[in-house]
Design a protein around this motif. Structure first.
Motif, mmCIF file in Angstrom:
data_model
loop_
_atom_site.group_PDB
_atom_site.id
_atom_site.type_symbol
_atom_site.label_atom_id
_atom_site.label_comp_id
_atom_site.label_asym_id
_atom_site.label_seq_id
_atom_site.Cartn_x
_atom_site.Cartn_y
_atom_site.Cartn_z
ATOM 1 N N UNK A 26 44.701 37.548 34.758
ATOM 2 C CA UNK A 26 44.602 39.673 35.339
ATOM 3 C C UNK A 26 43.578 39.372 36.003
ATOM 4 N N UNK A 27 43.714 40.907 36.737
ATOM 5 C CA UNK A 27 43.319 40.933 37.711
ATOM 6 C C UNK A 27 41.267 40.909 37.896
ATOM 7 N N UNK A 28 41.115 40.421 38.001
ATOM 8 C CA UNK A 28 39.194 40.975 38.122
ATOM 9 C C UNK A 28 38.336 41.270 39.636
ATOM 10 N N UNK A 29 37.243 40.902 39.805
ATOM 11 C CA UNK A 29 36.736 41.441 40.797
ATOM 12 C C UNK A 29 35.898 40.696 41.814
ATOM 13 N N UNK A 30 36.102 40.233 42.587
ATOM 14 C CA UNK A 30 35.236 39.158 42.903
ATOM 15 C C UNK A 30 33.598 39.669 43.505
ATOM 16 N N UNK A 31 32.305 39.055 44.433
ATOM 17 C CA UNK A 31 30.848 39.430 44.565
ATOM 18 C C UNK A 31 31.202 39.975 46.051
ATOM 19 N N UNK A 32 32.172 40.560 46.133
ATOM 20 C CA UNK A 32 32.197 42.056 47.951
ATOM 21 C C UNK A 32 32.509 42.936 46.971
ATOM 22 N N UNK A 33 33.568 42.635 45.278
ATOM 23 C CA UNK A 33 33.440 44.321 45.855
ATOM 24 C C UNK A 33 35.353 43.964 45.663
ATOM 25 N N UNK A 34 35.855 43.137 45.888
ATOM 26 C CA UNK A 34 37.085 43.034 46.516
ATOM 27 C C UNK A 34 37.660 42.698 44.639
ATOM 28 N N UNK A 35 39.316 43.757 44.519
ATOM 29 C CA UNK A 35 40.305 42.835 43.765
ATOM 30 C C UNK A 35 40.578 41.085 44.017
ATOM 31 N N UNK A 36 40.504 40.621 42.594
ATOM 32 C CA UNK A 36 41.093 39.009 42.399
ATOM 33 C C UNK A 36 41.800 38.586 41.305
ATOM 34 N N UNK B 246 46.322 47.151 40.506
ATOM 35 C CA UNK B 246 45.938 46.616 38.668
ATOM 36 C C UNK B 246 44.635 47.104 39.134
ATOM 37 N N UNK B 247 44.508 47.170 37.706
ATOM 38 C CA UNK B 247 43.247 47.686 37.084
ATOM 39 C C UNK B 247 42.233 46.648 36.257
ATOM 40 N N UNK B 248 41.171 46.815 36.868
ATOM 41 C CA UNK B 248 40.180 45.723 36.478
ATOM 42 C C UNK B 248 40.404 45.426 34.894
ATOM 43 N N UNK B 249 40.936 44.123 34.823
ATOM 44 C CA UNK B 249 41.443 44.025 33.584
ATOM 45 C C UNK B 249 42.726 43.545 33.043
ATOM 46 N N UNK B 250 43.782 44.079 33.908
ATOM 47 C CA UNK B 250 45.212 44.226 33.399
ATOM 48 C C UNK B 250 45.767 43.112 33.717
ATOM 49 N N UNK C 50 30.694 36.831 35.946
ATOM 50 C CA UNK C 50 30.449 37.171 35.191
ATOM 51 C C UNK C 50 31.354 39.261 34.913
ATOM 52 N N UNK C 51 31.585 39.167 35.997
ATOM 53 C CA UNK C 51 33.045 39.608 35.952
ATOM 54 C C UNK C 51 34.749 39.220 35.519
ATOM 55 N N UNK C 52 34.805 38.236 35.517
ATOM 56 C CA UNK C 52 36.078 37.218 34.952
ATOM 57 C C UNK C 52 36.100 37.285 33.690
ATOM 58 N N UNK C 53 35.266 37.204 33.241
ATOM 59 C CA UNK C 53 34.249 36.941 32.041
ATOM 60 C C UNK C 53 34.651 38.299 31.186
ATOM 61 N N UNK C 54 33.940 39.352 31.638
ATOM 62 C CA UNK C 54 34.193 40.404 31.429
ATOM 63 C C UNK C 54 36.191 40.815 30.834
ATOM 64 N N UNK C 55 36.617 41.234 31.826
ATOM 65 C CA UNK C 55 38.347 41.165 32.415
ATOM 66 C C UNK C 55 39.022 40.031 32.083
ATOM 67 N N UNK C 56 38.433 39.312 30.888
ATOM 68 C CA UNK C 56 39.163 38.442 30.583
ATOM 69 C C UNK C 56 39.068 38.639 28.968
ATOM 70 N N UNK C 57 37.690 39.175 28.473
ATOM 71 C CA UNK C 57 38.110 39.919 26.716
ATOM 72 C C UNK C 57 38.692 41.134 27.108
ATOM 73 N N UNK C 58 38.844 41.393 28.623
ATOM 74 C CA UNK C 58 39.975 43.030 28.358
ATOM 75 C C UNK C 58 41.398 42.991 27.590
ATOM 76 N N UNK C 59 41.270 41.672 28.611
ATOM 77 C CA UNK C 59 42.626 40.922 28.577
ATOM 78 C C UNK C 59 43.391 40.886 27.139
#
Ligand SMILES: *[C@@H]1O[C@H](CO)[C@@H](O)[C@H](O)[C@H]1NC(C)=O
Ligand SMILES: *[C@@H]1O[C@H](CO)[C@@H](O)[C@H](O)[C@H]1NC(C)=O
Ligand SMILES: *[C@@H]1O[C@H](CO)[C@@H](O)[C@H](O)[C@H]1NC(C)=O
Ligand SMILES: *[C@@H]1O[C@H](CO)[C@@H](O)[C@H](O)[C@H]1NC(C)=O
Ligand SMILES: *[C@@H]1O[C@H](CO)[C@@H](O)[C@H](O)[C@H]1NC(C)=O
Ligand SMILES: *[C@@H]1O[C@H](CO)[C@@H](O)[C@H](O)[C@H]1NC(C)=O
Ligand SMILES: *[C@@H]1O[C@H](CO)[C@@H](O)[C@H](O)[C@H]1NC(C)=O
Ligand SMILES: *[C@@H]1O[C@H](CO)[C@@H](O)[C@H](O)[C@H]1NC(C)=O
Length: 444
Positions: free
Chosen positions: A76-86, A41-45, A175-184
């Motif tokens: 939705x898909x986002x990115x954790x602190x290690x850079x992995x898709x979650x 999945x793409x970030x925010x998908x 931070x990533x989760x907030x940004x990706x949730x905005x996208x979705x």
């Protein structure tokens, strides 16, 4: 004080539905399952979505449920602190009589390393009352501000920004989760009535400000296409190491336990360090405090000397693993400069995070070209600022949603609850304004 506000707000919300079956906590609800092909999945998908009964938790001791027109949830898909898709979840709320061109991302201060304290669950009516918030209340103190936004006709989304592992205080994940949730929400919202081109902002206090500030800082690099009209953050915690030192032994000491547990879930080397450094006879008590929802962690951790749980006491916290993690995932101001205009509000008497740390962060962002309106409130502390400062934040957000331009550059103002202006009264409604004035009157 909070109870009085809760009572008043509940009368403002239109009651336009009245049904909700009992609900399952995230840890037991397969809707939250992360798919095995998450990295496809793409970030925010969007991964999956559902519509849930349009009822939010009661805002008052009168047990009046808050009904809204519709509530949607997206995994939705986002990115954790290690850079992995979650995967992570977000809740989108449509008020009755909405203005579909206005959207607020409200990050709740759920402050817990337990996924069952996530807002996608605790905001909903009929959750299991796990002790979401402060003493005697099972309702978030920040729900009145979600309610105030809804009452103004704004659509609201609230993100489970700690992710499915409940990584409390983990800055990159949040931070990533907030940004990706905005996208979705921007992608999926239009199919349920949100404008295809809304004005949108972020807002959060304390733990919610942690997520929102990290989002603002990471946005230029991680989600450059997003154009927030503004980001309002109060009770900011720029430096997690400093917070740990400040709250130890005091009434907020419980946050140190859940905070370090949250970071350890994000970083395996911190888990290893925790396993090696916790005094084994105190480990059960450590995790009992660390795993509670906010009110449980607060009461069990009250007055605890956090350092006594570690083999080398305070020195344990300065070992390489915690030091590197706090610097990378607990320090704001090193991953970028917000391009969205910021409203920052902070009590100079904040007892969780020293105002000097926020002064320094604002200065650093401003030197790098940020646009910030910074209110230092000379009256009150972390708790009172959540109420008084948020009233002025609501006003600032209203201006952003209405397309009013911000001035360039930065301005800092010392205020003394002067944020409770007549304009704020008009925005909040006279009744709530009167309550605020009455409750805070002793300090005016
Ligand atoms: C609020 O909603 C819950 C969930 O449907 C229900 O059990 C409860 O009776 C409702 N309370 C009131 C006061 O309507
Ligand atoms: C992930 O797997 C599911 C189930 O096989 C499939 O339906 C879905 O399309 C896949 N998603 C992506 C982004 O590949
Ligand atoms: C909060 O929830 C706990 C646990 O369910 C319950 O014992 C307590 O009475 C509740 N408090 C309020 C104010 O509803
Ligand atoms: C953060 O706080 C710690 C502990 O007080 C301190 O050692 C460190 O220098 C601070 N970091 C920054 C960037 O201010
Ligand atoms: C915490 O309180 C204990 C006494 O309850 C005291 O011995 C200790 O020095 C305090 N620790 C800090 C870091 O202030
Ligand atoms: C712990 O892991 C993080 C993330 O991979 C890394 O940045 C950090 O340097 C590591 N710390 C140590 C002491 O190895
Ligand atoms: C705000 O007050 C502090 C002292 O609390 C003072 O040092 C500072 O100059 C004041 N800032 C402004 C912008 O008035
Ligand atoms: C604010 O409202 C009060 C009461 O309505 C009024 O007396 C006062 O003049 C107003 N102040 C301003 C600045 O409009």
């Amino acid at each position: 004080m909070a109870a009085a506000i809760l009572t008043v707000i509940s009368f403002f919300i239109l009651l336009c539905a009245a049904f909700a079956p009992s609900i399952t906590p995230p840890s037991q609800d397969p809707w939250y399952d992360q798919p095995s092909n998450i990295s496809d999945y793409a970030a925010g998908e969007l991964i999956r979505s559902r519509s849930v009964p349009p009822q939010l938790v009661s805002l008052s001791s009168l047990q009046v449920n808050v009904s809204v027109k519709a509530v949607y949830q997206y995994l939705f898909r986002t990115t954790d602190g290690l850079g992995d898709a979650v995967a992570s979840a977000v809740t989108l709320i449509e008020p009755c009589n909405s203005d579909p061109s206005k959207l607020v991302g409200y990050q709740a201060f759920y402050d817990s390393a337990n996924v069952d304290c996530s807002p996608s669950y605790t905001l909903r009516a009929d959750n299991k009352n796990l002790g979401f918030f402060s003493s005697g209340q099972n309702v978030s103190e920040d729900i009145p501000f979600i309610a105030a936004a809804l009452n103004l006709g704004w659509w609201v989304f609230s993100t489970d920004y700690e992710g499915l592992k409940a990584e409390f205080t983990a800055g990159l994940q949040s931070g990533h989760a907030v940004l990706d949730s905005t996208r979705v929400v921007l992608d999926e919202g239009p199919s349920v009535g949100l404008s295809g081109n809304p004005q949108y902002v972020l807002w959060g206090y304390s733990g919610g400000a942690l997520a929102s500030t990290w989002a603002a800082e990471l946005q230029p690099s991680y989600a450059p296409e997003l154009k927030y009209a503004g980001v309002a953050v109060g009770g900011t915690t720029p430096n997690i190491s400093a917070v740990l030192q400040t709250i130890n032994n005091g009434s907020h000491a419980g946050l140190a336990f859940s905070g370090i547990y949250g970071q350890s879930k994000a970083f395996p080397n911190l888990t290893e360090w925790l396993d090696a450094n916790l005094i084994s006879s105190k480990s059960a008590q450590f995790y009992s405090i660390a795993s509670g929802c906010l009110s449980q962690a607060a009461s069990e951790g009250n007055g605890q000397d956090f350092y006594t749980y570690f083999k080398d006491g305070e020195a344990s916290l300065y070992e390489a693993a915690p030091r590197s993690i706090f610097q990378w995932s607990g320090q704001m101001g090193i991953h970028g400069t917000p391009t969205a205009p910021l409203f920052v509000y902070k009590a100079t008497g904040d007892e969780i995070s020293a105002v000097a740390d926020t002064d320094a962060l604002v200065e650093k962002y401003c030197a790098a070209g940020a646009r910030i309106e910074y209110h230092r409130d000379l009256v009150g502390n972390h708790e009172t600022e959540a109420i008084s400062g948020s009233a002025s934040a609501l006003e600032w957000i209203s201006d952003r949603l209405n397309g009013k331009a911000v001035s360039s550059g930065c301005s800092t103002k010392n205020v003394s609850l002067s944020s409770l202006s007549n304009e704020t009264a008009a925005l909040l409604g006279e009744e709530m304004f009167t309550i605020l004035e009455t409750d805070l009157g002793g300090m005016l």
